[in-house]
Each structure stands twice: as structure tokens, then as C-alpha cells.
Design a protein around this motif. Structure first.
Motif, PDB file in Angstrom:
ATOM      1  N   ALA A   1       0.828  -1.206   0.000  1.00  0.00           N
ATOM      2  CA  ALA A   1       0.000   0.000   0.000  1.00  0.00           C
ATOM      3  C   ALA A   1       0.863   1.258   0.000  1.00  0.00           C
ATOM      4  O   ALA A   1       0.587   2.219  -0.734  1.00  0.00           O
ATOM      5  N   THR A   2       1.941   1.251   0.803  1.00  0.00           N
ATOM      6  CA  THR A   2       2.832   2.414   0.863  1.00  0.00           C
ATOM      7  C   THR A   2       3.583   2.589  -0.448  1.00  0.00           C
ATOM      8  O   THR A   2       3.755   3.716  -0.933  1.00  0.00           O
ATOM      9  N   VAL A   3       4.015   1.472  -1.036  1.00  0.00           N
ATOM     10  CA  VAL A   3       4.699   1.534  -2.332  1.00  0.00           C
ATOM     11  C   VAL A   3       3.791   2.179  -3.373  1.00  0.00           C
ATOM     12  O   VAL A   3       4.228   3.039  -4.158  1.00  0.00           O
ATOM     13  N   LEU A   4       2.522   1.792  -3.389  1.00  0.00           N
ATOM     14  CA  LEU A   4       1.588   2.340  -4.369  1.00  0.00           C
ATOM     15  C   LEU A   4       1.391   3.837  -4.163  1.00  0.00           C
ATOM     16  O   LEU A   4       1.371   4.608  -5.123  1.00  0.00           O
ATOM     17  N   VAL A   5       1.256   4.253  -2.894  1.00  0.00           N
ATOM     18  CA  VAL A   5       1.081   5.672  -2.606  1.00  0.00           C
ATOM     19  C   VAL A   5       2.295   6.471  -3.068  1.00  0.00           C
ATOM     20  O   VAL A   5       2.161   7.523  -3.712  1.00  0.00           O
ATOM     21  N   LEU A   6       3.489   5.984  -2.758  1.00  0.00           N
ATOM     22  CA  LEU A   6       4.712   6.672  -3.165  1.00  0.00           C
ATOM     23  C   LEU A   6       4.857   6.695  -4.682  1.00  0.00           C
ATOM     24  O   LEU A   6       5.286   7.702  -5.269  1.00  0.00           O
ATOM     25  N   PHE A   7       4.490   5.597  -5.316  1.00  0.00           N
ATOM     26  CA  PHE A   7       4.581   5.519  -6.779  1.00  0.00           C
ATOM     27  C   PHE A   7       3.630   6.508  -7.433  1.00  0.00           C
ATOM     28  O   PHE A   7       4.015   7.254  -8.348  1.00  0.00           O
ATOM     29  N   ARG A   8       2.376   6.524  -6.987  1.00  0.00           N
ATOM     30  CA  ARG A   8       1.376   7.416  -7.572  1.00  0.00           C
ATOM     31  C   ARG A   8       1.774   8.886  -7.422  1.00  0.00           C
ATOM     32  O   ARG A   8       1.490   9.701  -8.302  1.00  0.00           O
ATOM     33  N   ALA A   9       2.434   9.206  -6.325  1.00  0.00           N
ATOM     34  CA  ALA A   9       2.840  10.598  -6.087  1.00  0.00           C
ATOM     35  C   ALA A   9       4.132  10.963  -6.812  1.00  0.00           C
ATOM     36  O   ALA A   9       4.536  12.131  -6.806  1.00  0.00           O
ATOM     37  N   GLY A  10       4.803   9.984  -7.425  1.00  0.00           N
ATOM     38  CA  GLY A  10       6.077  10.237  -8.089  1.00  0.00           C
ATOM     39  C   GLY A  10       7.267  10.177  -7.163  1.00  0.00           C
ATOM     40  O   GLY A  10       8.410  10.353  -7.603  1.00  0.00           O
ATOM     41  N   HIS A  11       7.025   9.908  -5.884  1.00  0.00           N
ATOM     42  CA  HIS A  11       8.118   9.906  -4.914  1.00  0.00           C
ATOM     43  C   HIS A  11       8.997   8.663  -5.026  1.00  0.00           C
ATOM     44  O   HIS A  11      10.201   8.723  -4.726  1.00  0.00           O
ATOM     45  N   LEU A  12       8.432   7.551  -5.425  1.00  0.00           N
ATOM     46  CA  LEU A  12       9.215   6.319  -5.487  1.00  0.00           C
ATOM     47  C   LEU A  12      10.333   6.428  -6.519  1.00  0.00           C
ATOM     48  O   LEU A  12      11.465   5.994  -6.272  1.00  0.00           O
ATOM     49  N   HIS A  13      10.041   7.012  -7.643  1.00  0.00           N
ATOM     50  CA  HIS A  13      11.064   7.202  -8.682  1.00  0.00           C
ATOM     51  C   HIS A  13      12.207   8.065  -8.160  1.00  0.00           C
ATOM     52  O   HIS A  13      13.387   7.742  -8.357  1.00  0.00           O
ATOM     53  N   HIS A  14      11.860   9.153  -7.478  1.00  0.00           N
ATOM     54  CA  HIS A  14      12.899  10.039  -6.947  1.00  0.00           C
ATOM     55  C   HIS A  14      13.716   9.344  -5.856  1.00  0.00           C
ATOM     56  O   HIS A  14      14.937   9.535  -5.772  1.00  0.00           O
ATOM     57  N   ALA A  15      13.051   8.541  -5.041  1.00  0.00           N
ATOM     58  CA  ALA A  15      13.770   7.811  -3.996  1.00  0.00           C
ATOM     59  C   ALA A  15      14.785   6.850  -4.599  1.00  0.00           C
ATOM     60  O   ALA A  15      15.928   6.755  -4.128  1.00  0.00           O
ATOM     61  N   CYS A  16      14.383   6.148  -5.640  1.00  0.00           N
ATOM     62  CA  CYS A  16      15.300   5.209  -6.299  1.00  0.00           C
ATOM     63  C   CYS A  16      16.457   5.943  -6.968  1.00  0.00           C
ATOM     64  O   CYS A  16      17.599   5.461  -6.960  1.00  0.00           O
ATOM     65  N   THR A  17      16.177   7.101  -7.536  1.00  0.00           N
ATOM     66  CA  THR A  17      17.251   7.897  -8.151  1.00  0.00           C
ATOM     67  C   THR A  17      18.274   8.325  -7.116  1.00  0.00           C
ATOM     68  O   THR A  17      19.487   8.286  -7.364  1.00  0.00           O
ATOM     69  N   LEU A  18      17.804   8.742  -5.935  1.00  0.00           N
ATOM     70  CA  LEU A  18      18.721   9.117  -4.860  1.00  0.00           C
ATOM     71  C   LEU A  18      19.628   7.954  -4.482  1.00  0.00           C
ATOM     72  O   LEU A  18      20.854   8.116  -4.362  1.00  0.00           O
TER      73      LEU A  18
END
Length: 228
Positions: free
Chosen positions: A190-207
Motif C-alpha cells: 500500500a505504501t509503495v503504491l502511494v509513493l509511486f502514484r505521487a512520483g516519490h518512489l522514482h525520486h527515492a530510487c534515483t537518490l
């Protein structure tokens, strides 16, 4: 104390500026829209603002103050220039643009890029600055949202960076943070989906992935030390 004025074509028609440069800068703040591009050249890390204690992201251009390991002799970065450097000397005051006349970018003997054309319309150089200011304004809000999301998901952890060089020098970089790869892997769906939908997951992986650039910076620094 800085001397600033609101930018006006009538008053500043003859004003020129130096090109944006990263020369002499070892760290510069970046916003999420820059992450993917900047990460191709240098590591992006998190640190805390000394006054507010809030996290923000920055690009490591060197390993010690005053050192830059990613630019050419003119301070350029192969077409990549962080927004915060692109707009140096300029800032926003409500809906207007102001300039810091004491900033080195406006040194008369080195000014080469006109701010306005013959018709007193913004030059291509000034339009680049205007764009940078606009993207920074939006990007700072995006950065705040990203940091809040990373903190909420307990993904931020300190980095232990200790480096040794062939001349015997040792460096330890303090006060730096990143996204925990382990914590990312342990997130619930559920948290992964929320972060993904907000675009935050991509930025986290880039960091996380950008940290591989620390070894490249160390290699460049070692080559300079050995060749000196």
C-alpha cells in the motif's frame, strides 16, 4: 549587505552577466525535477538546513569545500547546470524578479551576456534565468512534499562516507543522508503504491542509485592528487 533592485528593462537595458558556472562549488541544492539529469554526473544526497533542520537534496560536485570534480575549466557541466546556479544573482520578490547588483555574476569586466535585446525584450539568456526561477519555485514545493513522504515512510538514513587516497589523505563526509535501500525493500504494498502514484518512489530510487557516483568522484580526486 546585498544591493538589490527589481529588474526593469528601462533601468537595466545595458546590464550584462556572466554565464552560469559551477566552478568552485562542491555542493548545490537541487529539486526533484533535476534528479534524473544531475544523477548522471554526480551523487545526490540529503542534508539538513543549518537553521531550520529541514531535509533538502543537494548534488555533490566535489568532496571538500571549494573543490569541483565534475566541470570543465569554464565551470560548465556538459550542458547540465543546476537551477540554483543558473539563477545565481537573481531571485523572486512576489511576482517580480530582482537582481543582486553586488553578485559576482554582474562584474562589469566579465559581463558578456546581455539581459535585454535591442528592443528591450528579455534576451535568450534572461529567459533561461526566468525559466530556472520558475522551475525552482515549483521544485522547492515538490521537494518539501518528497521529504515529508520519505520521512513519513521512515526511509531516510545517514550515510557513512569514509575515503582514502593514494597520497595518504583520508576524508570523512559528515551530515549526509540518503534513502535506505533496505527500508525501501521492506515497504508494504500500500505504501509503495502511494509513493509511486505521487512520483516519490522514482525520486527515492534515483537518490539511492546516484550514490554510485561517489566512487567516481573519489577516483577523479585521486587522479588529481597523484598528478599534482
Amino acid at each position: 549587505m546585498a544591493v538589490w533592485e527589481l529588474l526593469a528593462s528601462e533601468r537595466h537595458a545595458a546590464l550584462a552577466m556572466r554565464r552560469a558556472s559551477a566552478a568552485g562549488r562542491h555542493f548545490v541544492q537541487v529539486v526533484p525535477s533535476e534528479f534524473a539529469k544531475v544523477a548522471t554526473r554526480c551523487p545526490i544526497v540529503l542534508t539538513k538546513h543549518p537553521e531550520t533542520g529541514r531535509f533538502y537534496a543537494g548534488a555533490l560536485l566535489g568532496l571538500v569545500p571549494g573543490e569541483n570534480l565534475v566541470t570543465d575549466a569554464g565551470g560548465a557541466m556538459d550542458g547540465i547546470m543546476p537551477l540554483d546556479l543558473e539563477r545565481e544573482g537573481f531571485f523572486t520578490v512576489e511576482q517580480d524578479i530582482a537582481i543582486d547588483l553586488d553578485h559576482a555574476r554582474f562584474a562589469a569586466e566579465e559581463g558578456e551576456l546581455a539581459l535585454f535585446d535591442a528592443e528591450r525584450a528579455p534576451s535568450a539568456h534572461l529567459r533561461r534565468v526566468q525559466r530556472a526561477l520558475g522551475l525552482l519555485h515549483t521544485g522547492l514545493a515538490e521537494s518539501e512534499a518528497l521529504m515529508a513522504a520519505l520521512l513519513g515512510a521512515r526511509l531516510i538514513e545517514p550515510i557513512d562516507v569514509s575515503l582514502s587516497f593514494d597520497d595518504g589523505e583520508r576524508l570523512h563526509l559528515d551530515g549526509l543522508y540518503t534513502v535506505s535501500r533496505d527500508a525501501l525493500a521492506e515497504l508494504d504494498d500500500a505504501t509503495v503504491l502511494v509513493l509511486f502514484r505521487a512520483g516519490h518512489l522514482h525520486h527515492a530510487c534515483t537518490l539511492v542509485n546516484s550514490l554510485a557516483q561517489i566512487a567516481l568522484l573519489a577516483h577523479r580526486r585521486n587522479e588529481r592528487l597523484v598528478g599534482a
